[in-house]
Design a protein around this motif. Structure first.
Motif, mmCIF file in Angstrom:
data_model
loop_
_atom_site.group_PDB
_atom_site.id
_atom_site.type_symbol
_atom_site.label_atom_id
_atom_site.label_comp_id
_atom_site.label_asym_id
_atom_site.label_seq_id
_atom_site.Cartn_x
_atom_site.Cartn_y
_atom_site.Cartn_z
ATOM 1 N N UNK A 154 0.824 -1.220 0.000
ATOM 2 C CA UNK A 154 0.000 0.000 0.000
ATOM 3 C C UNK A 154 0.852 1.261 0.000
ATOM 4 N N UNK A 155 1.941 1.253 0.789
ATOM 5 C CA UNK A 155 2.832 2.408 0.817
ATOM 6 C C UNK A 155 3.472 2.638 -0.553
ATOM 7 N N UNK A 156 3.913 1.560 -1.188
ATOM 8 C CA UNK A 156 4.569 1.695 -2.491
ATOM 9 C C UNK A 156 3.598 2.244 -3.532
ATOM 10 N N UNK A 157 2.367 1.718 -3.542
ATOM 11 C CA UNK A 157 1.348 2.215 -4.471
ATOM 12 C C UNK A 157 1.061 3.694 -4.210
ATOM 13 N N UNK A 158 0.955 4.053 -2.934
ATOM 14 C CA UNK A 158 0.652 5.428 -2.558
ATOM 15 C C UNK A 158 1.755 6.379 -3.013
ATOM 16 N N UNK A 159 3.007 5.964 -2.850
ATOM 17 C CA UNK A 159 4.116 6.839 -3.217
ATOM 18 C C UNK A 159 4.289 6.951 -4.724
ATOM 19 N N UNK A 160 3.916 5.909 -5.454
ATOM 20 C CA UNK A 160 3.911 6.018 -6.915
ATOM 21 C C UNK A 160 2.872 7.050 -7.344
ATOM 22 N N UNK A 161 1.704 6.997 -6.727
ATOM 23 C CA UNK A 161 0.660 7.986 -7.023
ATOM 24 C C UNK A 161 1.124 9.395 -6.656
ATOM 25 N N UNK A 162 1.915 9.495 -5.584
ATOM 26 C CA UNK A 162 2.406 10.803 -5.149
ATOM 27 C C UNK A 162 3.356 11.411 -6.174
ATOM 28 N N UNK A 163 4.183 10.591 -6.820
ATOM 29 C CA UNK A 163 5.069 11.127 -7.858
ATOM 30 C C UNK A 163 4.249 11.665 -9.024
ATOM 31 N N UNK A 164 3.157 11.002 -9.312
ATOM 32 C CA UNK A 164 2.259 11.474 -10.374
ATOM 33 C C UNK A 164 1.659 12.826 -9.995
ATOM 34 N N UNK A 165 1.272 12.958 -8.712
ATOM 35 C CA UNK A 165 0.715 14.224 -8.223
ATOM 36 C C UNK A 165 1.737 15.349 -8.323
ATOM 37 N N UNK A 166 2.991 14.998 -8.078
ATOM 38 C CA UNK A 166 4.065 15.991 -8.135
ATOM 39 C C UNK A 166 4.527 16.280 -9.569
ATOM 40 N N UNK A 167 3.952 15.575 -10.522
ATOM 41 C CA UNK A 167 4.323 15.799 -11.919
ATOM 42 C C UNK A 167 5.650 15.182 -12.293
ATOM 43 N N UNK A 168 6.055 14.120 -11.589
ATOM 44 C CA UNK A 168 7.344 13.475 -11.835
ATOM 45 C C UNK A 168 7.153 12.200 -12.648
ATOM 46 N N UNK A 169 8.080 11.959 -13.580
ATOM 47 C CA UNK A 169 8.055 10.729 -14.370
ATOM 48 C C UNK A 169 9.450 10.467 -14.918
ATOM 49 N N UNK A 170 9.827 9.211 -14.999
ATOM 50 C CA UNK A 170 11.144 8.829 -15.525
ATOM 51 C C UNK A 170 11.101 7.343 -15.838
ATOM 52 N N UNK A 171 12.145 6.833 -16.483
ATOM 53 C CA UNK A 171 12.228 5.399 -16.740
ATOM 54 C C UNK A 171 12.159 4.620 -15.433
ATOM 55 N N UNK A 172 12.832 5.136 -14.404
ATOM 56 C CA UNK A 172 12.875 4.427 -13.130
ATOM 57 C C UNK A 172 11.495 4.367 -12.473
ATOM 58 N N UNK A 173 10.716 5.425 -12.608
ATOM 59 C CA UNK A 173 9.360 5.416 -12.044
ATOM 60 C C UNK A 173 8.465 4.462 -12.838
#
Length: 485
Positions: A154-173
């Motif tokens: 759940x934490x991992x899913x939540x933090x992935x969603x948080x990067x999306x909220x912050x407008x972050x994206x990369x190959x690693x994400x």
């Protein structure tokens, strides 16, 4: 190493074992002794330059705006005693052998010596690696035993969603998203996996990098590295998308409408003929087998669930695809040689697709949707009939040593894709038993396949989902016969 031990190892014994002077296997997140005694297992923080900052409360409460730095601090806190080197070793040992979507040199070059030097996207990728390589508790009847396992997810899913909220994206994400989606597939988390693969595909699209860029246009080492990252990433997405579509029902795969375009872009790199003389341990070469098998699966899935108006063409397409699968299976068997077939991800998928195709046609479940056409349907059924019993026997004999205890399963090399293959074999045997076809031998094989799913359920919880589905389709008479065996 016992199959119940974790993929990561701590440097020191846990506090309980150290205090009581007991032998500790140092498994993370809980050692074997504390797990058996159902006691809380804690480790002292790692010494050296690997700080674990406390998470900022605003990340969890949502009352204050948070920054990438806050998010990274929260992820690092979740690592506990796990070091960047531990994470790298876990990927090399328990993911890369069967799903090599991350370049090892690339991952090595991006990993720092200490967590406080790591970037946010690499921290998230490392957490996804830890998630996928963590073994669940072995007490499915006690939901509390798996609370920490679920919490990490759940934490991992939540933090992935948080990067999306912050407008972050990369190959690693994007690679983090792939690993989390693979986790959902492996542990039977549906419809989460079906939803996640859509978000993962869109995240890859947003990078606007073509997966099959010509290598000759790469002028620097970094350009070539990015090109390989793109190939591995898109291969992982397509393989998972096709697999999830088949496991989820008749709905088409998300990437089907542009499969030909993506396939053409990747063809020059992944063509089996071009790879024939290359080092077969190369990640791209190994992933190419999975990619090719998944492509054939998608063709079968399309033909059966979205047939054209030309019924003769549909039948001929099934025959051609089935024959191609047999050829691919022959190549894979030659490559594996004396190796253990159970650990060959590409072979497992190839067997699955050929097996499902043959079984569907033989049982006339989906094949009967197409009008019988003289010469074509008969040929199709002949091919299916010739292969079905042989494939059932092969699958059963492959997994039987593991159910008898004569061979132990190395879960580091076991692809979760194998579980779907075994489930489909068990489902077809169940249907044949319902029709009283070859009951004694069928019962023997069904017991072996179901026992295998129970054993593998210690690592991949998706097996529990498959066993429930089998039970729902099994009559009380057959269940009683299975239990009496």
């Amino acid at each position: 190493m016992s199959t119940e031990r974790r993929a990561l190892i701590a440097k020191k014994a846990c506090i309980r074992c150290s205090t009581q002077k007991r032998r500790c296997d140092k498994a993370i997140p809980d050692c074997g002794l504390c797990t058996r005694l159902r006691q809380t297992c804690k480790y002292e923080p790692s010494s050296g330059p690997t700080p674990s900052p406390s998470p900022r409360p605003e990340i969890f409460l949502g009352s204050v705006a948070f920054t990438p730095s806050h998010l990274k601090d929260a992820i690092i806190q979740k690592f506990g005693p796990i070091t960047p080197e531990d994470t790298f070793s876990a990927y090399c040992r328990a993911i890369e052998p069967w799903f090599p979507i991350i370049s090892i040199p690339r991952l090595r070059s991006r990993l720092p010596l200490a967590w406080d030097e790591v970037s946010l996207d690499i921290a998230l990728l490392c957490l996804s690696i830890i998630l996928l390589t963590t073994t669940p508790r072995s007490s499915p009847e006690n939901d509390n035993d798996r609370s920490e396992f679920k919490s990490l997810y759940c934490h991992t899913k939540n933090w992935i969603s948080s990067t999306e909220t912050l407008g972050l994206n990369s190959f690693q994400i994007v690679q983090s998203r792939i690993l989390v989606t693979l986790f959902e597939v492996a542990h039977g988390l549906y419809p989460a996996a079906y939803i996640s693969i859509g978000a993962t595909t869109r995240a890859a699209d947003a990078l606007a990098v073509h997966p099959g860029a010509d290598a000759s246009s790469s002028h620097t080492t970094d350009d070539e590295t990015k090109r390989q990252d793109s190939i591995l990433t898109w291969c992982g997405i397509l393989i998972l998308d096709r697999y999830i579509a088949v496991d989820s029902g008749p709905h088409p795969s998300l990437t089907r409408s542009r499969s030909q375009t993506l396939h053409d872009l990747l063809k020059s790199t992944l063509c089996l003929t071009n790879l024939h003389h290359q080092n077969r341990t190369n990640p791209i070469c190994r992933l190419a087998r999975l990619f090719e098998a998944s492509s054939l699966l998608d063709k079968i899935h399309t033909t059966l669930n979205s047939p054209t108006a030309e019924h003769a063409f549909n039948m001929e397409e099934l025959i051609l695809t089935f024959q191609t699968l047999i050829n691919l299976q022959t190549i894979l068997n030659e490559e594996i040689g004396d190796g253990i077939h159970l650990y060959a991800g590409g072979l497992s998928l190839c067997n699955t697709f050929g097996f499902v195709d043959g079984a569907i046609l033989l049982a006339s479940e989906n094949g009967s949707k197409l009008p019988l056409i003289a010469g074509v349907a008969e040929n199709c059924n002949f091919i299916a009939t010739e292969s079905l019993i042989s494939v059932l026997s092969t699958i059963t004999s492959t997994v039987e040593p593991f159910t008898l205890g004569t061979q132990s399963i190395d879960f580091n090399f076991l692809p979760p894709f194998v579980t779907f293959l075994v489930y489909k074999a068990a489902a077809i045997l169940t249907e044949r038993l319902f029709m009283d076809s070859d009951s004694n031998e069928g019962l023997r094989k069904l017991r072996i396949l179901r026992n295998f799913l129970r054993i593998v359920g210690e690592r991949w919880l998706g097996c529990e989902r498959y066993l429930k589905l089998l039970n729902e389709d099994t009559t009380p008479r057959i269940l009683k016969a299975i239990e009496q065996g």
